[in-house]
Scaffold this motif. Structure first.
Motif, mmCIF file in Angstrom:
data_model
loop_
_atom_site.group_PDB
_atom_site.id
_atom_site.type_symbol
_atom_site.label_atom_id
_atom_site.label_comp_id
_atom_site.label_asym_id
_atom_site.label_seq_id
_atom_site.Cartn_x
_atom_site.Cartn_y
_atom_site.Cartn_z
ATOM 1 N N UNK A 32 0.664 -1.236 0.067
ATOM 2 C CA UNK A 32 0.074 0.007 0.084
ATOM 3 C C UNK A 32 0.890 1.361 0.008
ATOM 4 N N UNK A 33 2.308 1.026 -0.298
ATOM 5 C CA UNK A 33 3.213 2.332 -0.255
ATOM 6 C C UNK A 33 3.223 2.928 1.070
ATOM 7 N N UNK A 34 3.070 2.492 2.116
ATOM 8 C CA UNK A 34 3.011 3.094 3.437
ATOM 9 C C UNK A 34 4.554 2.678 3.718
ATOM 10 N N UNK A 35 4.908 3.625 4.770
ATOM 11 C CA UNK A 35 6.548 3.355 5.240
ATOM 12 C C UNK A 35 6.252 2.232 6.245
ATOM 13 N N UNK A 36 5.311 2.239 7.247
ATOM 14 C CA UNK A 36 5.179 1.211 8.167
ATOM 15 C C UNK A 36 4.599 -0.027 7.762
ATOM 16 N N UNK A 37 4.750 -1.079 8.291
ATOM 17 C CA UNK A 37 4.362 -2.287 8.217
ATOM 18 C C UNK A 37 2.854 -2.351 9.136
ATOM 19 N N UNK A 38 1.717 -2.886 8.523
ATOM 20 C CA UNK A 38 0.669 -2.678 9.436
ATOM 21 C C UNK A 38 0.382 -4.368 9.884
ATOM 22 N N UNK A 39 -0.208 -4.682 11.180
ATOM 23 C CA UNK A 39 -0.198 -5.772 11.731
ATOM 24 C C UNK A 39 -1.600 -5.809 12.298
ATOM 25 N N UNK A 40 -2.192 -7.168 12.504
ATOM 26 C CA UNK A 40 -3.427 -7.184 12.996
ATOM 27 C C UNK A 40 -3.216 -7.202 14.767
ATOM 28 N N UNK A 41 -4.253 -7.165 15.499
ATOM 29 C CA UNK A 41 -4.268 -7.159 17.004
ATOM 30 C C UNK A 41 -3.407 -8.439 17.391
ATOM 31 N N UNK A 42 -3.581 -9.437 16.912
ATOM 32 C CA UNK A 42 -2.773 -10.679 17.286
ATOM 33 C C UNK A 42 -1.337 -10.534 17.154
ATOM 34 N N UNK A 43 -0.849 -10.184 16.080
ATOM 35 C CA UNK A 43 0.441 -9.759 15.781
ATOM 36 C C UNK A 43 0.869 -8.785 16.619
ATOM 37 N N UNK A 44 0.145 -7.798 16.877
ATOM 38 C CA UNK A 44 0.610 -6.752 17.701
ATOM 39 C C UNK A 44 1.042 -7.156 19.097
ATOM 40 N N UNK A 45 0.179 -7.972 19.652
ATOM 41 C CA UNK A 45 0.391 -8.609 21.208
ATOM 42 C C UNK A 45 1.699 -9.355 21.059
ATOM 43 N N UNK A 46 1.760 -10.099 19.815
ATOM 44 C CA UNK A 46 3.063 -10.920 19.714
ATOM 45 C C UNK A 46 4.487 -10.370 19.695
ATOM 46 N N UNK A 47 4.123 -9.099 18.757
ATOM 47 C CA UNK A 47 5.391 -8.497 18.685
ATOM 48 C C UNK A 47 5.629 -7.460 19.946
ATOM 49 N N UNK A 48 4.660 -7.069 20.767
ATOM 50 C CA UNK A 48 5.080 -6.483 21.918
ATOM 51 C C UNK A 48 5.843 -7.290 22.903
ATOM 52 N N UNK A 49 5.458 -8.406 22.905
ATOM 53 C CA UNK A 49 6.027 -9.432 23.826
ATOM 54 C C UNK A 49 7.472 -9.838 23.523
ATOM 55 N N UNK A 50 7.613 -9.867 21.902
ATOM 56 C CA UNK A 50 9.050 -9.964 21.238
ATOM 57 C C UNK A 50 9.922 -8.775 21.576
ATOM 58 N N UNK A 51 9.440 -7.586 21.649
ATOM 59 C CA UNK A 51 10.058 -6.389 21.928
ATOM 60 C C UNK A 51 10.532 -6.503 23.573
ATOM 61 N N UNK A 52 9.660 -7.027 24.277
ATOM 62 C CA UNK A 52 9.923 -7.054 25.574
ATOM 63 C C UNK A 52 11.388 -8.198 25.996
ATOM 64 N N UNK A 53 10.989 -9.230 25.371
ATOM 65 C CA UNK A 53 12.171 -10.200 25.287
ATOM 66 C C UNK A 53 13.521 -9.545 24.662
ATOM 67 N N UNK A 54 13.431 -8.759 23.691
ATOM 68 C CA UNK A 54 14.437 -8.301 23.091
ATOM 69 C C UNK A 54 15.209 -7.391 23.850
ATOM 70 N N UNK A 55 14.336 -6.578 24.611
ATOM 71 C CA UNK A 55 14.823 -5.313 25.433
ATOM 72 C C UNK A 55 15.593 -6.010 26.762
ATOM 73 N N UNK A 56 14.960 -7.236 27.358
ATOM 74 C CA UNK A 56 15.649 -7.889 28.455
ATOM 75 C C UNK A 56 16.819 -8.331 28.317
ATOM 76 N N UNK A 57 16.882 -8.983 26.850
ATOM 77 C CA UNK A 57 18.196 -9.490 26.331
ATOM 78 C C UNK A 57 19.211 -8.584 26.225
ATOM 79 N N UNK A 58 19.098 -7.240 25.674
ATOM 80 C CA UNK A 58 20.067 -6.291 25.438
ATOM 81 C C UNK A 58 20.330 -5.891 26.824
ATOM 82 N N UNK A 59 19.383 -5.680 27.746
ATOM 83 C CA UNK A 59 19.611 -5.100 29.070
ATOM 84 C C UNK A 59 20.526 -6.057 29.841
ATOM 85 N N UNK A 60 20.517 -7.587 29.749
ATOM 86 C CA UNK A 60 21.422 -8.267 30.409
ATOM 87 C C UNK A 60 22.730 -8.292 29.857
#
Length: 177
Positions: A32-60
């Motif tokens: 759709x020529x938008x810069x950002x990717x679009x995700x459904x609600x289920x994907x957003x929940x999963x991605x947010x959890x992934x960001x959390x795991x990623x953050x804690x990995x970098x933090x550690x």
């Protein structure tokens, strides 16, 4: 100005150029020529959890680097490469988690275009490696040279690609591969 200053300036300029290029490529790669990717609600929940795991990995890992730094331990690799490795590992956690939980690709992503862009990125990362090998820059103690970053990025992309291929081949929850 010293050589290090020029290298730093070149690196920052390269990052700015890459950011502009990414915006252009994302517009091209999304259907759709938008810069950002679009995700459904289920994907957003999963991605947010992934960001959390990623953050804690970098933090550690960065906390471990603080301990290493305070204890004055050294590694036979440049510090900036260690920190790049930590960032890449954090991003790897996010990517693998999202791939494995079907939240990597957005609803508006054209996978063929993204695959072409990723392939071009791999080739562009191979060029400095070939140059460094041909000039002898990577021979001996090459763990403080910039082409090592390209090697790290290629390994990182290969792991993500392998994960995507394995996910596609593995049947989960009765899905067809």
């Amino acid at each position: 100005m010293t050589v290090g200053n020029y290298a730093g300036f070149g690196f920052v300029f390269g990052l700015m150029f890459a950011a502009v290029l990414c915006v252009i490529l994302f517009k091209f790669a999304n259907s759709n020529r938008k810069i950002m990717s679009e995700y459904d609600e289920r994907q957003e929940v999963i991605r947010n959890k992934g960001y959390k795991y990623s953050f804690y990995t970098v933090l550690a890992l960065e906390a471990a680097m603080i301990v290493v730094s305070v204890s004055e331990m050294t590694f036979p690799i440049a510090t900036y490469l260690i920190h790049l490795g930590i960032v890449l590992i954090g991003c790897l956690v996010l990517c693998i988690y999202c791939i494995w939980n079907d939240a990597y690709w957005g609803l508006n992503n054209n996978r063929k275009r993204y695959t072409a862009i990723i392939t071009i990125a791999i080739v562009l990362n191979i060029i400095p490696i070939i140059r460094a090998i041909s000039t002898g820059e990577l021979s001996g103690e090459g763990f403080d040279s910039l082409p090592v970053m390209n090697i790290m990025v290629i390994v990182w992309m290969a792991i993500i690609g392998a994960t995507a291929i394995i996910k596609k081949l593995v049947k989960t929850d009765g899905e067809e591969a």
